[in-house]
Motif scaffolding. Sequence first.
Motif, PDB file in Angstrom:
ATOM      1  N   GLN A 188       0.745  -1.237  -0.012  1.00 19.03           N
ATOM      2  CA  GLN A 188       0.014   0.071  -0.013  1.00 19.03           C
ATOM      3  C   GLN A 188       0.856   1.064  -0.035  1.00 19.03           C
ATOM      4  O   GLN A 188       1.972   1.067   0.591  1.00 19.03           O
ATOM      5  CB  GLN A 188      -1.006  -0.084   1.374  1.00 19.03           C
ATOM      6  CG  GLN A 188      -2.217  -0.496   1.097  1.00 19.03           C
ATOM      7  CD  GLN A 188      -3.093  -0.628   2.433  1.00 19.03           C
ATOM      8  OE1 GLN A 188      -2.820  -0.251   3.455  1.00 19.03           O
ATOM      9  NE2 GLN A 188      -4.382  -0.196   2.198  1.00 19.03           N
ATOM     10  N   ASP A 189       0.376   2.240  -0.387  1.00 17.97           N
ATOM     11  CA  ASP A 189       1.058   3.613  -0.564  1.00 17.97           C
ATOM     12  C   ASP A 189       0.507   4.179   0.949  1.00 17.97           C
ATOM     13  O   ASP A 189      -0.462   4.090   1.209  1.00 17.97           O
ATOM     14  CB  ASP A 189       0.527   4.615  -1.571  1.00 17.97           C
ATOM     15  CG  ASP A 189       1.153   4.158  -2.961  1.00 17.97           C
ATOM     16  OD1 ASP A 189       2.213   3.587  -3.058  1.00 17.97           O
ATOM     17  OD2 ASP A 189       0.384   4.352  -3.956  1.00 17.97           O
ATOM     18  N   ILE A 190       1.650   4.645   1.680  1.00 15.27           N
ATOM     19  CA  ILE A 190       1.235   5.021   3.188  1.00 15.27           C
ATOM     20  C   ILE A 190       1.756   6.421   2.945  1.00 15.27           C
ATOM     21  O   ILE A 190       2.969   6.834   2.532  1.00 15.27           O
ATOM     22  CB  ILE A 190       2.031   4.311   3.903  1.00 15.27           C
ATOM     23  CG1 ILE A 190       3.393   4.180   3.995  1.00 15.27           C
ATOM     24  CG2 ILE A 190       1.332   2.998   4.037  1.00 15.27           C
ATOM     25  CD1 ILE A 190       4.272   3.343   4.837  1.00 15.27           C
ATOM     26  N   ALA A 191       1.424   7.202   3.958  1.00 11.72           N
ATOM     27  CA  ALA A 191       1.969   8.593   4.391  1.00 11.72           C
ATOM     28  C   ALA A 191       2.377   8.675   5.771  1.00 11.72           C
ATOM     29  O   ALA A 191       1.522   9.146   6.791  1.00 11.72           O
ATOM     30  CB  ALA A 191       0.795   9.681   4.030  1.00 11.72           C
ATOM     31  N   PRO A 192       3.691   8.242   5.921  1.00  9.01           N
ATOM     32  CA  PRO A 192       3.806   8.151   7.625  1.00  9.01           C
ATOM     33  C   PRO A 192       4.176   9.707   8.080  1.00  9.01           C
ATOM     34  O   PRO A 192       4.820  10.408   7.279  1.00  9.01           O
ATOM     35  CB  PRO A 192       5.269   7.326   7.556  1.00  9.01           C
ATOM     36  CG  PRO A 192       5.649   7.430   6.320  1.00  9.01           C
ATOM     37  CD  PRO A 192       4.598   7.662   5.309  1.00  9.01           C
ATOM     38  N   VAL A 193       3.961   9.726   9.297  1.00 10.34           N
ATOM     39  CA  VAL A 193       4.198  10.984  10.119  1.00 10.34           C
ATOM     40  C   VAL A 193       4.464  10.618  11.606  1.00 10.34           C
ATOM     41  O   VAL A 193       4.389   9.582  11.925  1.00 10.34           O
ATOM     42  CB  VAL A 193       2.918  11.962  10.111  1.00 10.34           C
ATOM     43  CG1 VAL A 193       2.536  12.488   8.924  1.00 10.34           C
ATOM     44  CG2 VAL A 193       1.681  11.286  10.834  1.00 10.34           C
ATOM     45  N   THR A 194       5.255  11.451  12.220  1.00  8.18           N
ATOM     46  CA  THR A 194       5.439  11.402  13.601  1.00  8.18           C
ATOM     47  C   THR A 194       4.153  11.583  14.354  1.00  8.18           C
ATOM     48  O   THR A 194       3.641  12.257  14.289  1.00  8.18           O
ATOM     49  CB  THR A 194       6.710  12.429  14.191  1.00  8.18           C
ATOM     50  OG1 THR A 194       7.627  12.249  13.501  1.00  8.18           O
ATOM     51  CG2 THR A 194       6.870  12.292  15.541  1.00  8.18           C
ATOM     52  N   LEU A 195       4.051  10.310  15.003  1.00  2.81           N
ATOM     53  CA  LEU A 195       2.705  10.139  15.702  1.00  2.81           C
ATOM     54  C   LEU A 195       2.650   9.839  17.181  1.00  2.81           C
ATOM     55  O   LEU A 195       3.622   9.132  17.436  1.00  2.81           O
ATOM     56  CB  LEU A 195       1.927   9.020  14.919  1.00  2.81           C
ATOM     57  CG  LEU A 195       0.468   8.821  14.892  1.00  2.81           C
ATOM     58  CD1 LEU A 195      -0.289   9.935  14.560  1.00  2.81           C
ATOM     59  CD2 LEU A 195       0.205   7.392  14.508  1.00  2.81           C
ATOM     60  N   ASP A 196       1.823  10.330  17.836  1.00  2.00           N
ATOM     61  CA  ASP A 196       1.573  10.109  19.229  1.00  2.00           C
ATOM     62  C   ASP A 196       0.462   8.777  19.425  1.00  2.00           C
ATOM     63  O   ASP A 196      -0.747   9.217  19.199  1.00  2.00           O
ATOM     64  CB  ASP A 196       1.147  11.290  19.937  1.00  2.00           C
ATOM     65  CG  ASP A 196       0.954  10.949  21.619  1.00  2.00           C
ATOM     66  OD1 ASP A 196       0.740   9.831  21.992  1.00  2.00           O
ATOM     67  OD2 ASP A 196       0.752  11.856  22.360  1.00  2.00           O
ATOM     68  N   ILE A 197       0.833   7.715  19.326  1.00  2.00           N
ATOM     69  CA  ILE A 197       0.137   6.475  19.671  1.00  2.00           C
ATOM     70  C   ILE A 197      -1.191   6.796  20.849  1.00  2.00           C
ATOM     71  O   ILE A 197      -2.250   6.173  20.239  1.00  2.00           O
ATOM     72  CB  ILE A 197       0.952   5.041  19.982  1.00  2.00           C
ATOM     73  CG1 ILE A 197       1.766   4.712  18.963  1.00  2.00           C
ATOM     74  CG2 ILE A 197      -0.131   4.159  20.229  1.00  2.00           C
ATOM     75  CD1 ILE A 197       0.954   4.567  17.558  1.00  2.00           C
ATOM     76  N   ASN A 198      -0.761   7.367  21.795  1.00  2.00           N
ATOM     77  CA  ASN A 198      -1.888   7.641  22.768  1.00  2.00           C
ATOM     78  C   ASN A 198      -3.020   8.472  22.313  1.00  2.00           C
ATOM     79  O   ASN A 198      -4.213   8.236  22.374  1.00  2.00           O
ATOM     80  CB  ASN A 198      -1.416   8.419  24.044  1.00  2.00           C
ATOM     81  CG  ASN A 198      -0.537   7.472  24.962  1.00  2.00           C
ATOM     82  OD1 ASN A 198      -0.782   6.438  24.762  1.00  2.00           O
ATOM     83  ND2 ASN A 198       0.218   8.183  25.806  1.00  2.00           N
ATOM     84  N   GLU A 199      -2.799   9.571  21.437  1.00  2.00           N
ATOM     85  CA  GLU A 199      -3.893  10.050  20.598  1.00  2.00           C
ATOM     86  C   GLU A 199      -4.546   9.275  19.796  1.00  2.00           C
ATOM     87  O   GLU A 199      -5.900   9.404  19.788  1.00  2.00           O
ATOM     88  CB  GLU A 199      -3.487  11.347  19.955  1.00  2.00           C
ATOM     89  CG  GLU A 199      -2.578  12.425  20.819  1.00  2.00           C
ATOM     90  CD  GLU A 199      -2.187  13.457  19.939  1.00  2.00           C
ATOM     91  OE1 GLU A 199      -2.226  13.618  18.721  1.00  2.00           O
ATOM     92  OE2 GLU A 199      -1.685  14.407  20.681  1.00  2.00           O
TER      93      GLU A 199
END
Length: 515
Positions: free
Chosen positions: A333-344
């Motif tokens: 799949q094409d993805i758009a990764p970002v820096t992410l807060d898993i808790n949110e």
Amino acid sequence: MAETPVSDWPGQERLAALAELSIDAAVLVNGAGIITWSNRSIENVLGFAPDDLLGMRAGDLVAADDRTAWRAFADELLQTPDVPRTGTFRCRHKDGSTRWLYGTARNLLTETRVGAIIVYLRDITPSREAEAAFRATEARYRQLFDDATDVVFETDNEGYFRLVNPATLRVFGYEQSEVIGRRFTEFIRTDHRQTVFEHYRKQTDNRERASYIEFPAVTRDGREIWLGQNAWIFADPSGQFGGMRAVARDITERRRADEALRQAQKMEAVGRLAGGIAHDFNNLLTAIRGNAELLSHKLRSDPDRAAEVEEILHASDRAASLTSQLLAFSRKQDIAPVTLDINEVVEGVARLSRRLIGPSVALEIQTASALQSVVADPAQVEQLLLNLILNARDALPNGGHVTVRTANRQLPDGTPEGARTGLLAGAYVRMQVIDDGIGMDAATQARLFEPFFTTKEPGRGTGLGLSTVYGIVRQMGGVIIVASELNQGTTFSVYLPSAADRAAGSSAEPSRQEA
């Protein structure tokens, strides 16, 4: 007792003649412990000529460490006339070396024809040295046996333990008295006992000296371990089967690693197949949907026929959704990764999930404070978490509890958790979905992430939910671990590399990964 010249002793000639015929060294000692005569064999034993010893104290020939024993020996001789005594002493050789001598002595001081203590000496140094060497070798082998980290044991011809090393006791958790006299097969997992028995019966029947087998065993506290065992059969003095000697190693972690590798290879192969099928199927769907849209446009004036075409379009959309999930599993799949807060993400999915799982299932959220960030596509994380929560709901047909938990994890090399995940050492974010539902057996767990595999009744699932989760986690560079027992619930643990650790240890991941 006054010293009397040898030539003046009555019967001396007869005694000397007998002593000279002896291959053993012989000496005469007076009551004061002075040597008054010796035969020629003394030179072969201690290197001294007979004349060299005349007038010497017998005790002076004894090595310093043995003189106390020699004095006790001499006292017994003096106190018990005409009673033979034996003893073993280290004595000084003329060349300065020490020799082991075996002495046979008799107190004939009261015998008028002799009037001395006669001592016969035999050099037993070679046998004592051989004995000492044997004891040293035996001690080394005993030390090797005791210090071995592998299980080492011996059984008799009926399979009863008669010798075990300390490692055997440590591995199984028993005391020696609890093991000796028990059958070796008692420690094997019940369903493998017959297999192991047949293996060794065949080895014995075929006179195969050595063999190797792997099998599960059970420790005292009920833990299951796998052993890889080399075993040798040996014969008793009559040539019959005498028993078995074996060296076994705990290969539990290796078996787990091998199984994880086999599972990963299988899933990789299935992923390649799924990805290829999905791409080809998408091409067919594009043609089907395109022509259906053209046909729908032409039939706008005929509502009945237009409705039929609309069903084709809906079916195409559902098929496209399936191919999308297959692509997620195959990591194409094409993805758009970002820096992410898993808790949110967890909090957001929880709000949606509570409306989907129904009132009979309680959803509890336990998020860790100061949770590290990850680099991921938010939509993918939402999708995998929602799939796991819905899967947990389906494992609770009569209601129950689902817990979503987050935590920071530092996985150094060599830890049990690190070994189970197969991840490199570093910082990770762990996300767990835990239910207290019906659980799964080992056979179900082995196929859990395969596309289209489902335990649900027909019409209740496509079997793509968990395979999609698997593909998403792998695409993000993480792993997913499942722990479950029948009627004991299930825990899914997702490990994702932390953003900081990922940035420090490697370059950015490409947005599209091929399986």
